[in-house]
Design an enzyme around this catalytic site. Sequence first.
Site, PDB file in Angstrom:
ATOM      1  N   LYS A   1       0.820  -1.216   0.000  1.00  0.00           N
ATOM      2  CA  LYS A   1       0.000   0.000   0.000  1.00  0.00           C
ATOM      3  C   LYS A   1       0.854   1.267   0.000  1.00  0.00           C
ATOM      4  CE  LYS A   1      -2.012  -1.028   3.867  1.00  0.00           C
ATOM      5  NZ  LYS A   1      -1.246  -2.254   4.151  1.00  0.00           N
TER       6      LYS A   1
ATOM      7  N   ARG B   1      -9.129   0.981   8.826  1.00  0.00           N
ATOM      8  CA  ARG B   1      -8.720  -0.366   9.203  1.00  0.00           C
ATOM      9  C   ARG B   1      -9.797  -1.079  10.021  1.00  0.00           C
ATOM     10  NH1 ARG B   1      -2.799   0.688   8.761  1.00  0.00           N
ATOM     11  NH2 ARG B   1      -1.653  -1.219   9.148  1.00  0.00           N
TER      12      ARG B   1
ATOM     13  N   ARG C   1      11.597  -5.598   4.623  1.00  0.00           N
ATOM     14  CA  ARG C   1      11.307  -4.174   4.399  1.00  0.00           C
ATOM     15  C   ARG C   1      12.337  -3.263   5.076  1.00  0.00           C
ATOM     16  NH1 ARG C   1       5.385  -1.909   5.515  1.00  0.00           N
ATOM     17  NH2 ARG C   1       5.734  -2.631   7.634  1.00  0.00           N
TER      18      ARG C   1
ATOM     19  N   ARG D   1      11.826  -1.101  10.658  1.00  0.00           N
ATOM     20  CA  ARG D   1      10.916  -0.591  11.671  1.00  0.00           C
ATOM     21  C   ARG D   1      10.921  -1.455  12.921  1.00  0.00           C
ATOM     22  NH1 ARG D   1       5.460   0.452   8.432  1.00  0.00           N
ATOM     23  NH2 ARG D   1       4.689  -0.592  10.290  1.00  0.00           N
TER      24      ARG D   1
ATOM     25  N   ARG E   1       0.368  -8.475  13.652  1.00  0.00           N
ATOM     26  CA  ARG E   1      -0.289  -7.463  12.801  1.00  0.00           C
ATOM     27  C   ARG E   1      -1.121  -8.126  11.712  1.00  0.00           C
ATOM     28  NH1 ARG E   1       4.782  -4.931  11.737  1.00  0.00           N
ATOM     29  NH2 ARG E   1       3.970  -4.031   9.836  1.00  0.00           N
TER      30      ARG E   1
HETATM   31  P1  ADP Z   1       1.967  -1.602   7.692  1.00  0.00           P
HETATM   32  O1  ADP Z   1       2.558  -0.761   6.591  1.00  0.00           O
HETATM   33  O2  ADP Z   1       2.918  -2.674   8.158  1.00  0.00           O
HETATM   34  O3  ADP Z   1       0.609  -2.131   7.354  1.00  0.00           O
HETATM   35  P2  ADP Z   1       1.367   0.887   9.072  1.00  0.00           P
HETATM   36  O4  ADP Z   1       2.568   1.699   8.874  1.00  0.00           O
HETATM   37  O5  ADP Z   1       0.199   1.156   8.177  1.00  0.00           O
HETATM   38  O6  ADP Z   1       1.780  -0.665   8.975  1.00  0.00           O
HETATM   39  O7  ADP Z   1       0.860   0.972  10.570  1.00  0.00           O
HETATM   40  C1  ADP Z   1       1.729   0.794  11.654  1.00  0.00           C
HETATM   41  C2  ADP Z   1       0.942   0.784  12.961  1.00  0.00           C
HETATM   42  O8  ADP Z   1       0.287   2.053  13.146  1.00  0.00           O
HETATM   43  C3  ADP Z   1      -0.173  -0.238  13.038  1.00  0.00           C
HETATM   44  O9  ADP Z   1       0.294  -1.516  13.453  1.00  0.00           O
HETATM   45  C4  ADP Z   1      -1.101   0.401  14.082  1.00  0.00           C
HETATM   46  O10 ADP Z   1      -0.589   0.254  15.395  1.00  0.00           O
HETATM   47  C5  ADP Z   1      -0.996   1.877  13.727  1.00  0.00           C
HETATM   48  N1  ADP Z   1      -2.028   2.252  12.741  1.00  0.00           N
HETATM   49  C6  ADP Z   1      -1.825   2.672  11.466  1.00  0.00           C
HETATM   50  N2  ADP Z   1      -2.989   2.940  10.854  1.00  0.00           N
HETATM   51  C7  ADP Z   1      -3.969   2.684  11.754  1.00  0.00           C
HETATM   52  C8  ADP Z   1      -5.400   2.752  11.719  1.00  0.00           C
HETATM   53  N3  ADP Z   1      -6.059   3.146  10.619  1.00  0.00           N
HETATM   54  N4  ADP Z   1      -6.071   2.407  12.851  1.00  0.00           N
HETATM   55  C9  ADP Z   1      -5.435   2.035  13.961  1.00  0.00           C
HETATM   56  N5  ADP Z   1      -4.100   1.928  14.046  1.00  0.00           N
HETATM   57  C10 ADP Z   1      -3.361   2.253  12.964  1.00  0.00           C
HETATM   58  P1  ADP Z   2       2.262  -1.821   3.178  1.00  0.00           P
HETATM   59  O1  ADP Z   2       2.259  -0.313   3.158  1.00  0.00           O
HETATM   60  O2  ADP Z   2       1.028  -2.394   2.532  1.00  0.00           O
HETATM   61  O3  ADP Z   2       2.495  -2.384   4.527  1.00  0.00           O
HETATM   62  P2  ADP Z   2       4.820  -1.582   1.810  1.00  0.00           P
HETATM   63  O4  ADP Z   2       4.532  -0.654   0.677  1.00  0.00           O
HETATM   64  O5  ADP Z   2       5.518  -1.073   2.989  1.00  0.00           O
HETATM   65  O6  ADP Z   2       3.458  -2.336   2.243  1.00  0.00           O
HETATM   66  O7  ADP Z   2       5.630  -2.828   1.206  1.00  0.00           O
HETATM   67  C1  ADP Z   2       6.163  -3.859   2.042  1.00  0.00           C
HETATM   68  C2  ADP Z   2       7.504  -4.328   1.486  1.00  0.00           C
HETATM   69  O8  ADP Z   2       7.310  -5.034   0.251  1.00  0.00           O
HETATM   70  C3  ADP Z   2       8.491  -3.223   1.164  1.00  0.00           C
HETATM   71  O9  ADP Z   2       9.784  -3.680   1.484  1.00  0.00           O
HETATM   72  C4  ADP Z   2       8.358  -2.997  -0.349  1.00  0.00           C
HETATM   73  O10 ADP Z   2       9.587  -2.563  -0.926  1.00  0.00           O
HETATM   74  C5  ADP Z   2       8.015  -4.415  -0.828  1.00  0.00           C
HETATM   75  N1  ADP Z   2       7.094  -4.436  -1.981  1.00  0.00           N
HETATM   76  C6  ADP Z   2       6.027  -3.627  -2.200  1.00  0.00           C
HETATM   77  N2  ADP Z   2       5.385  -3.983  -3.343  1.00  0.00           N
HETATM   78  C7  ADP Z   2       6.050  -5.050  -3.854  1.00  0.00           C
HETATM   79  C8  ADP Z   2       5.880  -5.880  -5.046  1.00  0.00           C
HETATM   80  N3  ADP Z   2       4.873  -5.690  -5.910  1.00  0.00           N
HETATM   81  N4  ADP Z   2       6.770  -6.878  -5.224  1.00  0.00           N
HETATM   82  C9  ADP Z   2       7.776  -7.098  -4.339  1.00  0.00           C
HETATM   83  N5  ADP Z   2       8.002  -6.356  -3.224  1.00  0.00           N
HETATM   84  C10 ADP Z   2       7.146  -5.336  -2.984  1.00  0.00           C
END
Ligand code: ADP
Ligand code: ADP
Length: 225
Positions: free
Chosen positions: A20, A95, A134, A167, A178
Site C-alpha cells: 500500500k 482499518r 522491508r 521498523r 499485525r
Molecule cells: P503496515 O505498513 O505494516 O501495514 P502501518 O505503517 O500502516 O503498517 O501501521 C503501523 C501501525 O500504526 C499499526 O500496526 C497500528 O498500530 C498503527 N495504525 C496505522 N494505521 C492505523 C489505523 N487506521 N487504525 C489504527 N491503528 C493504525
Molecule cells: P504496506 O504499506 O502495505 O504495509 P509496503 O509498501 O511497505 O506495504 O511494502 C512492504 C515491502 O514489500 C516493502 O519492502 C516494499 O519494498 C516491498 N514491496 C512492495 N510492493 C512489492 C511488489 N509488488 N513486489 C515485491 N516487493 C514489494
Amino acid sequence: MATRAKALYIVLLGGPGAGKGTQAELLSKALGIPQVSTGDLFRENLKDETELGLLAKGYMERGELVPDSITIAMVRERLARPDCEAGAILDGFPRTVAQAEALEALLTELGSRLKVVPYIKVSEEVLLSRLAGRWTCRNCGAMYHQLFSPPRQPGVCDKCGGELYQRADDTPETQRHRIQVYFEQTAPLIDYYREKGLLVEVDGQRSISEVQAELLRIIADDRRR
Ligand code: ADP
Ligand code: ADP
Ligand code: ZN
C-alpha cells in the site's frame, strides 16, 4: 470551504506488507494528490514525541490498532487541510468498520465521496516475506526490500542518501500479530466495500510497476464514469 465534489479520494486496502505504502507514494506523484498514511502520521508524532504519539506508542509496538477515536480525529484533521482539497490516497486507513463509517461521514461533510477502493490482494506467506525484508529511509520514508526492491547501495536511500532502517514493529512476532489483527479487524472491509460497489481486486503478487499500471488504469476507468 471550496467544494470537493470533483476531488479524488481513494482508499488502498490490503494486509500489512501488501504494498500500500509503495503504491500510494507512486500514485501520489502520478496524480498530484497527497498520500495520507496513518502509519506515517503516527510515526511522525512518535518521533516528535507529541501527545498523540505517546498515546499511539504502546499500540504500535504491540502491533495492535490505535483506538478508533484517536485515529479518526487525526485523519479528520489531516483531510481538512487545503492540500487535500483535490483528493488524497488513503493508505492504512480505514482499518475497522467504524473507521470506514467515519470516513464516509467526513467525506460527505466535505461535499465528496470515495471514488474507488482497490484491494491489493497478497497471500499471507507473501505478506510475511515482504515485511521481513522491508527497509525504510529514515529521512524521506522511501521503501525498499532487501530482495525484491533493493537500494543501489546497501543501507543507503537511492533518492536522498538517507540511512535505511528496519521498523521496530517489523520483528517476526509483531509481524505475525499485525497480520492476525488485519484478518480480524480490517479484512471485513473487503466485503463492506464490495457491497457498496467500490471494491476492485488487484493481484498484488506482481512487480511494483505492474501493480502500479493496473491501479492507474482502474482509477482512470473510474474517473470516466
Ligand atoms: P503496515 O505498513 O505494516 O501495514 P502501518 O505503517 O500502516 O503498517 O501501521 C503501523 C501501525 O500504526 C499499526 O500496526 C497500528 O498500530 C498503527 N495504525 C496505522 N494505521 C492505523 C489505523 N487506521 N487504525 C489504527 N491503528 C493504525
Ligand atoms: P504496506 O504499506 O502495505 O504495509 P509496503 O509498501 O511497505 O506495504 O511494502 C512492504 C515491502 O514489500 C516493502 O519492502 C516494499 O519494498 C516491498 N514491496 C512492495 N510492493 C512489492 C511488489 N509488488 N513486489 C515485491 N516487493 C514489494
Ligand atoms: Zn530517502
